[in-house]
Design a protein around this motif. Structure first.
Motif, mmCIF file in Angstrom:
data_model
loop_
_atom_site.group_PDB
_atom_site.id
_atom_site.type_symbol
_atom_site.label_atom_id
_atom_site.label_comp_id
_atom_site.label_asym_id
_atom_site.label_seq_id
_atom_site.Cartn_x
_atom_site.Cartn_y
_atom_site.Cartn_z
ATOM 1 N N THR A 174 -33.758 5.771 32.325
ATOM 2 C CA THR A 174 -34.117 4.747 33.303
ATOM 3 C C THR A 174 -34.437 5.421 34.636
ATOM 4 O OG1 THR A 174 -31.833 4.381 34.005
ATOM 5 C CG2 THR A 174 -32.657 2.992 32.230
ATOM 6 N N LEU A 175 -35.455 4.896 35.310
ATOM 7 C CA LEU A 175 -35.855 5.425 36.614
ATOM 8 C C LEU A 175 -36.224 4.288 37.554
ATOM 9 C CD1 LEU A 175 -38.300 8.344 35.638
ATOM 10 C CD2 LEU A 175 -35.969 8.578 36.525
ATOM 11 N N GLU A 176 -35.993 4.502 38.833
ATOM 12 C CA GLU A 176 -36.488 3.606 39.870
ATOM 13 C C GLU A 176 -37.792 4.192 40.387
ATOM 14 O OE1 GLU A 176 -33.535 1.956 42.838
ATOM 15 O OE2 GLU A 176 -32.459 3.699 42.088
ATOM 16 N N VAL A 177 -38.837 3.366 40.487
ATOM 17 C CA VAL A 177 -40.126 3.851 40.958
ATOM 18 C C VAL A 177 -40.800 2.814 41.854
ATOM 19 C CG1 VAL A 177 -40.542 5.288 38.901
ATOM 20 C CG2 VAL A 177 -41.458 2.964 38.990
ATOM 21 N N SER A 178 -41.822 3.285 42.529
ATOM 22 C CA SER A 178 -42.762 2.398 43.199
ATOM 23 C C SER A 178 -44.152 2.941 42.902
ATOM 24 C CB SER A 178 -42.530 2.351 44.710
ATOM 25 O OG SER A 178 -43.620 1.688 45.325
ATOM 26 N N ALA A 179 -44.865 2.267 42.015
ATOM 27 C CA ALA A 179 -46.228 2.700 41.710
ATOM 28 C C ALA A 179 -47.103 2.568 42.950
ATOM 29 C CB ALA A 179 -46.803 1.865 40.561
ATOM 30 N N ARG A 180 -46.750 1.656 43.840
ATOM 31 C CA ARG A 180 -47.532 1.433 45.062
ATOM 32 C C ARG A 180 -47.397 2.601 46.034
ATOM 33 N NH1 ARG A 180 -46.656 -0.568 49.963
ATOM 34 N NH2 ARG A 180 -48.285 -1.785 50.969
ATOM 35 N N SER A 181 -46.157 3.033 46.301
ATOM 36 C CA SER A 181 -45.942 4.092 47.287
ATOM 37 C C SER A 181 -45.933 5.494 46.685
ATOM 38 C CB SER A 181 -44.620 3.865 48.031
ATOM 39 O OG SER A 181 -43.518 4.155 47.183
ATOM 40 N N GLY A 182 -45.653 5.596 45.389
ATOM 41 C CA GLY A 182 -45.568 6.899 44.737
ATOM 42 C C GLY A 182 -44.145 7.358 44.497
ATOM 43 N N GLN A 183 -43.163 6.616 45.004
ATOM 44 C CA GLN A 183 -41.759 6.977 44.822
ATOM 45 C C GLN A 183 -41.419 7.056 43.334
ATOM 46 O OE1 GLN A 183 -39.064 4.024 46.425
ATOM 47 N NE2 GLN A 183 -37.418 4.681 45.073
ATOM 48 N N GLY A 184 -40.880 8.186 42.902
ATOM 49 C CA GLY A 184 -40.426 8.344 41.530
ATOM 50 C C GLY A 184 -41.488 8.740 40.514
ATOM 51 N N LEU A 185 -42.753 8.815 40.929
ATOM 52 C CA LEU A 185 -43.808 9.121 39.951
ATOM 53 C C LEU A 185 -43.726 10.553 39.437
ATOM 54 C CD1 LEU A 185 -46.921 7.188 41.287
ATOM 55 C CD2 LEU A 185 -45.077 6.433 39.781
ATOM 56 N N GLN A 186 -43.240 11.454 40.263
ATOM 57 C CA GLN A 186 -43.047 12.832 39.804
ATOM 58 C C GLN A 186 -42.043 12.868 38.652
ATOM 59 O OE1 GLN A 186 -41.782 15.573 42.854
ATOM 60 N NE2 GLN A 186 -42.402 17.341 41.655
ATOM 61 N N ASP A 187 -41.014 12.040 38.730
ATOM 62 C CA ASP A 187 -40.027 11.968 37.650
ATOM 63 C C ASP A 187 -40.639 11.410 36.362
ATOM 64 O OD1 ASP A 187 -37.999 12.971 39.304
ATOM 65 O OD2 ASP A 187 -37.528 10.961 40.056
ATOM 66 N N VAL A 188 -41.578 10.465 36.504
ATOM 67 C CA VAL A 188 -42.279 9.930 35.329
ATOM 68 C C VAL A 188 -43.077 11.040 34.651
ATOM 69 C CG1 VAL A 188 -44.025 8.297 34.514
ATOM 70 C CG2 VAL A 188 -42.392 7.598 36.288
ATOM 71 N N LEU A 189 -43.776 11.849 35.456
ATOM 72 C CA LEU A 189 -44.537 12.976 34.892
ATOM 73 C C LEU A 189 -43.612 13.984 34.223
ATOM 74 C CD1 LEU A 189 -47.239 13.568 37.646
ATOM 75 C CD2 LEU A 189 -47.592 12.658 35.346
ATOM 76 N N HIS A 190 -42.472 14.267 34.834
ATOM 77 C CA HIS A 190 -41.507 15.189 34.220
ATOM 78 C C HIS A 190 -41.025 14.648 32.882
ATOM 79 C CE1 HIS A 190 -41.489 17.927 37.498
ATOM 80 N NE2 HIS A 190 -40.794 17.184 38.329
ATOM 81 N N TRP A 191 -40.784 13.335 32.815
ATOM 82 C CA TRP A 191 -40.355 12.726 31.551
ATOM 83 C C TRP A 191 -41.436 12.883 30.495
ATOM 84 C CZ3 TRP A 191 -42.090 8.556 28.582
ATOM 85 C CH2 TRP A 191 -41.217 8.149 27.560
ATOM 86 N N LEU A 192 -42.670 12.568 30.852
ATOM 87 C CA LEU A 192 -43.783 12.719 29.892
ATOM 88 C C LEU A 192 -43.900 14.156 29.409
ATOM 89 C CD1 LEU A 192 -46.505 10.479 31.557
ATOM 90 C CD2 LEU A 192 -45.519 10.133 29.285
ATOM 91 N N GLU A 193 -43.754 15.114 30.332
ATOM 92 C CA GLU A 193 -43.828 16.523 29.942
ATOM 93 C C GLU A 193 -42.670 16.908 29.032
ATOM 94 O OE1 GLU A 193 -43.930 18.227 33.834
ATOM 95 O OE2 GLU A 193 -46.076 17.854 34.071
ATOM 96 N N SER A 194 -41.485 16.386 29.311
ATOM 97 C CA SER A 194 -40.312 16.766 28.518
ATOM 98 C C SER A 194 -40.386 16.243 27.082
ATOM 99 C CB SER A 194 -39.036 16.255 29.178
ATOM 100 O OG SER A 194 -38.923 14.851 29.045
ATOM 101 N N ILE A 195 -41.066 15.119 26.870
ATOM 102 C CA ILE A 195 -41.136 14.582 25.506
ATOM 103 C C ILE A 195 -42.351 15.062 24.748
ATOM 104 C CG2 ILE A 195 -39.786 12.535 26.044
ATOM 105 C CD1 ILE A 195 -42.535 11.014 25.886
ATOM 106 N N THR A 196 -43.360 15.619 25.462
ATOM 107 C CA THR A 196 -44.569 16.049 24.762
ATOM 108 C C THR A 196 -44.671 17.560 24.627
ATOM 109 O OG1 THR A 196 -45.838 16.014 26.817
ATOM 110 C CG2 THR A 196 -45.920 14.036 25.443
ATOM 111 N N ILE A 197 -43.995 18.299 25.491
ATOM 112 C CA ILE A 197 -44.088 19.768 25.445
ATOM 113 C C ILE A 197 -42.825 20.313 24.834
ATOM 114 C CG2 ILE A 197 -44.269 21.866 26.815
ATOM 115 C CD1 ILE A 197 -45.858 20.207 28.870
ATOM 116 N N LYS A 198 -42.978 20.905 23.697
ATOM 117 C CA LYS A 198 -41.832 21.471 22.978
ATOM 118 C C LYS A 198 -41.791 22.971 23.143
ATOM 119 C CE LYS A 198 -40.835 17.432 21.417
ATOM 120 N NZ LYS A 198 -40.101 16.608 22.301
#
Length: 198
Positions: A174-198
């Motif tokens: 779970t993450l808190e984000v603001s797609a409008r301001s950009g808050q937390g989007l770096q964490d979303v990218l890290h999550w995507l990288e962690s599940i796709t890059i082995k």
């Protein structure tokens, strides 16, 4: 005829490992999230080192998605992932897309209190779907930049998030984000990288 053949070839080359479903009720910010993530990866990374993710500029205009949006992202090590956003109004047929994905991002509007209960029901439906038993799930509490939002503790309590996480077979983040301001989007990218890059 040639057009149909090239489309069939594209479809057969795409694998479920590349697809992440982006789900949530209407107007939770799914389209804006996709546009922001695409912008972050397209823009020179040095900008975000100097200015941070909170300086993305004015958010692009969006309309509620009727149907589906596909957004391709190239992550670290040239790994590509396709984010498939399904419109909130398509909730009754989301399950027809479940077999084609390897991960799910589920967005919740943390400002719209009236939508919390229906979002919880949708989330439980997604988590209990047989094809999604082993996929990684990211739950995003969006619009955290707005002053009228509930605290994360209040939202998790309404969702009974601790119980959901304890009983769900999927790994849930779970993450808190603001797609409008950009808050937390770096964490979303890290999550995507962690599940796709082995």
């Amino acid at each position: 005829m040639l057009r149909l053949a090239s489309r069939c070839c594209w479809k057969s080359e795409m694998t479920s490992n590349d697809i992440c479903l982006v789900l949530g009720a209407t107007s939770v910010g799914k389209t804006l999230l996709l546009k922001r993530l695409q912008n972050i990866l397209f823009t020179q990374p040095i900008f975000f080192v100097l200015h941070g993710f909170d300086e993305l500029g004015e958010p692009p205009s969006t309309l509620p998605t009727v149907g589906t949006n596909l957004t391709d992202l190239t992550l670290k090590r040239k790994k590509k992932v396709t984010l498939r956003e399904l419109g909130g109004c398509m909730g009754p047929i989301w399950s027809s897309y479940f077999r084609d994905c390897a991960s799910v991002i589920f967005m919740v509007d943390s400002v719209n209190i009236a939508q919390i209960s229906s979002s919880c029901i949708q989330l439980l439906s997604v988590l209990s779907a047989e094809p999604l038993i082993s996929v990684s799930v990211l739950i995003l509490f969006n619009k955290r930049d707005m002053h009228c939002t509930m605290s994360l503790t209040e939202i998790k309590s309404l969702f009974r998030m601790d119980d959901i996480i304890a009983s769900a077979p999927q790994p849930i983040t779970t993450l808190e984000v603001s797609a409008r301001s950009g808050q937390g989007l770096q964490d979303v990218l890290h999550w995507l990288e962690s599940i796709t890059i082995k």
